[in-house]
Write a protein that holds these residues in place. Structure first.
Motif, PDB file in Angstrom:
ATOM      1  N   ILE A   1       0.851  -1.188   0.000  1.00  0.00           N
ATOM      2  CA  ILE A   1       0.000   0.000   0.000  1.00  0.00           C
ATOM      3  C   ILE A   1       0.889   1.242   0.000  1.00  0.00           C
ATOM      4  O   ILE A   1       1.837   1.335   0.781  1.00  0.00           O
ATOM      5  CB  ILE A   1      -0.925   0.020   1.229  1.00  0.00           C
TER       6      ILE A   1
ATOM      7  N   SER B   1       0.658   5.195   0.711  1.00  0.00           N
ATOM      8  CA  SER B   1      -0.160   6.244   1.328  1.00  0.00           C
ATOM      9  C   SER B   1       0.392   7.605   0.922  1.00  0.00           C
ATOM     10  O   SER B   1       1.550   7.918   1.205  1.00  0.00           O
ATOM     11  CB  SER B   1      -0.149   6.109   2.855  1.00  0.00           C
TER      12      SER B   1
ATOM     13  N   ILE C   1       0.191  11.582   1.334  1.00  0.00           N
ATOM     14  CA  ILE C   1      -0.271  12.613   2.265  1.00  0.00           C
ATOM     15  C   ILE C   1      -0.156  13.978   1.585  1.00  0.00           C
ATOM     16  O   ILE C   1       0.895  14.314   1.022  1.00  0.00           O
ATOM     17  CB  ILE C   1       0.578  12.612   3.560  1.00  0.00           C
TER      18      ILE C   1
ATOM     19  N   GLU D   1      -3.755   5.036  -1.282  1.00  0.00           N
ATOM     20  CA  GLU D   1      -4.707   5.850  -0.519  1.00  0.00           C
ATOM     21  C   GLU D   1      -4.218   7.293  -0.487  1.00  0.00           C
ATOM     22  O   GLU D   1      -3.012   7.562  -0.442  1.00  0.00           O
ATOM     23  CB  GLU D   1      -4.895   5.310   0.894  1.00  0.00           C
TER      24      GLU D   1
ATOM     25  N   ILE E   1      -4.591  10.863   1.571  1.00  0.00           N
ATOM     26  CA  ILE E   1      -5.002  11.464   2.837  1.00  0.00           C
ATOM     27  C   ILE E   1      -4.666  12.949   2.793  1.00  0.00           C
ATOM     28  O   ILE E   1      -3.501  13.321   2.608  1.00  0.00           O
ATOM     29  CB  ILE E   1      -4.292  10.802   4.028  1.00  0.00           C
TER      30      ILE E   1
ATOM     31  N   ARG F   1      -9.418  10.782   2.101  1.00  0.00           N
ATOM     32  CA  ARG F   1      -9.651  10.747   3.540  1.00  0.00           C
ATOM     33  C   ARG F   1      -9.137  12.060   4.128  1.00  0.00           C
ATOM     34  O   ARG F   1      -7.975  12.426   3.925  1.00  0.00           O
ATOM     35  CB  ARG F   1      -8.912   9.555   4.143  1.00  0.00           C
TER      36      ARG F   1
ATOM     37  N   ALA G   1      -2.054   6.793   8.129  1.00  0.00           N
ATOM     38  CA  ALA G   1      -1.776   6.012   6.920  1.00  0.00           C
ATOM     39  C   ALA G   1      -1.677   4.523   7.221  1.00  0.00           C
ATOM     40  O   ALA G   1      -1.202   4.115   8.278  1.00  0.00           O
ATOM     41  CB  ALA G   1      -0.487   6.508   6.278  1.00  0.00           C
ATOM     42  N   ARG G   2      -2.102   3.716   6.266  1.00  0.00           N
ATOM     43  CA  ARG G   2      -2.027   2.264   6.405  1.00  0.00           C
ATOM     44  C   ARG G   2      -0.877   1.666   5.604  1.00  0.00           C
ATOM     45  O   ARG G   2      -0.576   0.485   5.737  1.00  0.00           O
ATOM     46  CB  ARG G   2      -3.336   1.631   5.930  1.00  0.00           C
ATOM     47  N   GLY G   3      -0.237   2.475   4.774  1.00  0.00           N
ATOM     48  CA  GLY G   3       0.760   1.952   3.846  1.00  0.00           C
ATOM     49  C   GLY G   3       2.121   1.691   4.469  1.00  0.00           C
ATOM     50  O   GLY G   3       2.536   2.375   5.403  1.00  0.00           O
TER      51      GLY G   3
ATOM     52  N   LEU H   1       5.231   5.430   2.301  1.00  0.00           N
ATOM     53  CA  LEU H   1       4.630   6.732   2.538  1.00  0.00           C
ATOM     54  C   LEU H   1       5.107   7.715   1.470  1.00  0.00           C
ATOM     55  O   LEU H   1       6.246   7.626   1.003  1.00  0.00           O
ATOM     56  CB  LEU H   1       5.011   7.261   3.915  1.00  0.00           C
TER      57      LEU H   1
ATOM     58  N   ARG I   1       8.072   3.275   5.521  1.00  0.00           N
ATOM     59  CA  ARG I   1       7.583   3.624   6.858  1.00  0.00           C
ATOM     60  C   ARG I   1       8.689   3.424   7.898  1.00  0.00           C
ATOM     61  O   ARG I   1       8.834   4.227   8.830  1.00  0.00           O
ATOM     62  CB  ARG I   1       6.362   2.779   7.224  1.00  0.00           C
TER      63      ARG I   1
END
Length: 400
Positions: A2, A4, A6, A41, A43, A64, A85-87, A90, A165
């Motif tokens: 994943i 994420s 931002i 995703e 955010i 989100r 974040a779920r990833g 990043l 991450r």
């Protein structure tokens, strides 16, 4: 896997909705040709905007939204996004429309292909629409990092990048303000456990007014880079300070600089005029400080080697600094003896007559500096020895 993405924003009413729609439009394109990338995703983090930015962001489907009740800073907004974040990967980009979200694909590809921890989007290239004063500032920041011994990176203040991450956690804590990005870059470039790369990205003119203060934020950027130098490369940091003092001492000795002549010329003639007294004392102070800072840098480098680990997880250790600090007792003793010898004749004259003759005036200054530096080296050797013993203890208890 994943990814994420931002997007932090503060009072970006005109820019936030278009950039978020571009991010959502880029999601499928980012996943295309990357079978391991299961999800992207997006955010958006509202850092206490006073205008309608949050409402504009909320109007974009699939995004989100995270909100701060009050303005806490660019870095704080990114931290809030990372926390949500779920990833495992990043990414972030600025909300001002200067960078294209599709560029994140190239940054991610480079990170995966070269096993990098952080990949910066390099904006300093032909075709970039970055203002000239910001280009100049970025070159200063780049030169600072290089002077501290960091790896090559052309755009340490870039607002678009991809990172693991685990790398973010290793680099934390990071500042809450606009200095978040240069602090991350400087630490990643100097940390022996991390690998940083960069890839060119398109940079367009921003939408709306910039929140960046060239002077205030520029000084903060310099501060966080120097802070990183102190933590990871104190030998280089103090070495440059010592070099500047040494250069100043050399200029004071070799050039007239307002005096009747250069002290060097007077010394070659065997002259010792009264106007030279203050100049020679100042030179002695600079030389003494340069020696002090050089030794301090070597000992500090030994100390940080006890803390930092390389990519293999092993402690970095004191390294070359340890070999140099082992010379401190011998060099310090020699300087101490030479300093005492230089003062022997003036002290004998003072003992006999109660004053020091004019021809001896230079010797107490030189002798005093040499003995002081000798004592300093002895003290620094003790500190370096402590660092070496701690490193041996930690290495013995570290996993292979």
């Amino acid at each position: 896997m994943i990814l994420s993405v931002i997007v932090p924003f503060y009072d970006e009413e005109a820019a936030i909705e278009p950039i978020l729609r571009r991010c959502m439009a880029a999601v499928e394109e980012l996943r295309r040709g990357r079978p391991d990338l299961a999800e992207v995703e997006v955010i958006a983090v509202d850092d206490g905007s006073r205008d309608a930015s949050a409402e504009r962001a909320a109007a974009v489907p699939g995004v989100r939204l995270v909100r701060h009740e009050k303005n806490r800073g660019y870095g704080a907004a990114l931290k809030s996004g990372f926390a949500q974040a779920r990833g495992g990967w990043l990414a972030f980009l600025d909300a001002d429309g200067t960078c294209c979200p599709l560029s994140l694909g190239g940054l991610l590809d480079k990170a995966l292909a070269e096993q990098l921890d952080v990949v910066i989007g390099a904006r300093l290239h032909r075709g970039s629409k970055m203002p000239a004063f910001r280009v100049a500032g970025n070159r200063v920041f780049r030169a600072l990092v290089r002077a501290l011994g960091g790896a090559e990176a052309s755009d340490v203040a870039s607002g678009i990048r991809v990172l693991r991450r685990e790398a973010y956690e290793e680099l934390s804590p990071l500042p809450d303000g606009m200095d978040f990005s240069p602090a991350m870059s400087a630490r990643a470039l100097l940390d022996p456990a991390l690998r940083l790369g960069e890839a060119p990205v398109w940079y367009d003119g921003r939408v709306g007014d910039s929140k960046l203060s060239a002077l205030r934020d520029g000084l903060r950027f310099v501060k966080v880079i120097l802070d990183a130098g102190l933590v990871y490369r104190p030998r280089a940091f103090f070495g440059w300070c010592a070099a500047l003092l040494s250069a100043a001492a050399l200029l004071l000795f070799a050039l007239p600089l307002g005096g009747p002549e250069a002290p060097l010329a007077a010394a070659l003639r065997g002259s010792a005029d009264e106007w030279m007294y203050f100049r020679v004392i100042l030179i002695a102070v600079f030389v003494s400080l340069a020696a002090f800072l050089t030794a301090l840098g070597l000992v500090a480098q030994s100390l940080v080697g006890v803390i930092h680990r390389g990519r293999d997880g092993a402690l970095v250790g004191p390294g070359r600094s340890a070999a140099l600090t082992r010379l401190f007792p011998a060099v310090g003793s020699a300087l101490f003896v030479v300093g005492l010898a230089a003062n022997a004749a003036p002290l004998a004259a003072y003992w006999r007559t109660g004053h020091i003759a004019h021809e001896y005036w230079l010797r107490p200054i030189v002798g005093g500096v040499l003995t002081a530096v000798g004592i300093q080296l002895a003290g620094f050797w003790v500190a370096a020895r402590i660092a070496g013993l701690v490193w041996e203890r930690r290495r013995a208890g570290s996993p292979p």
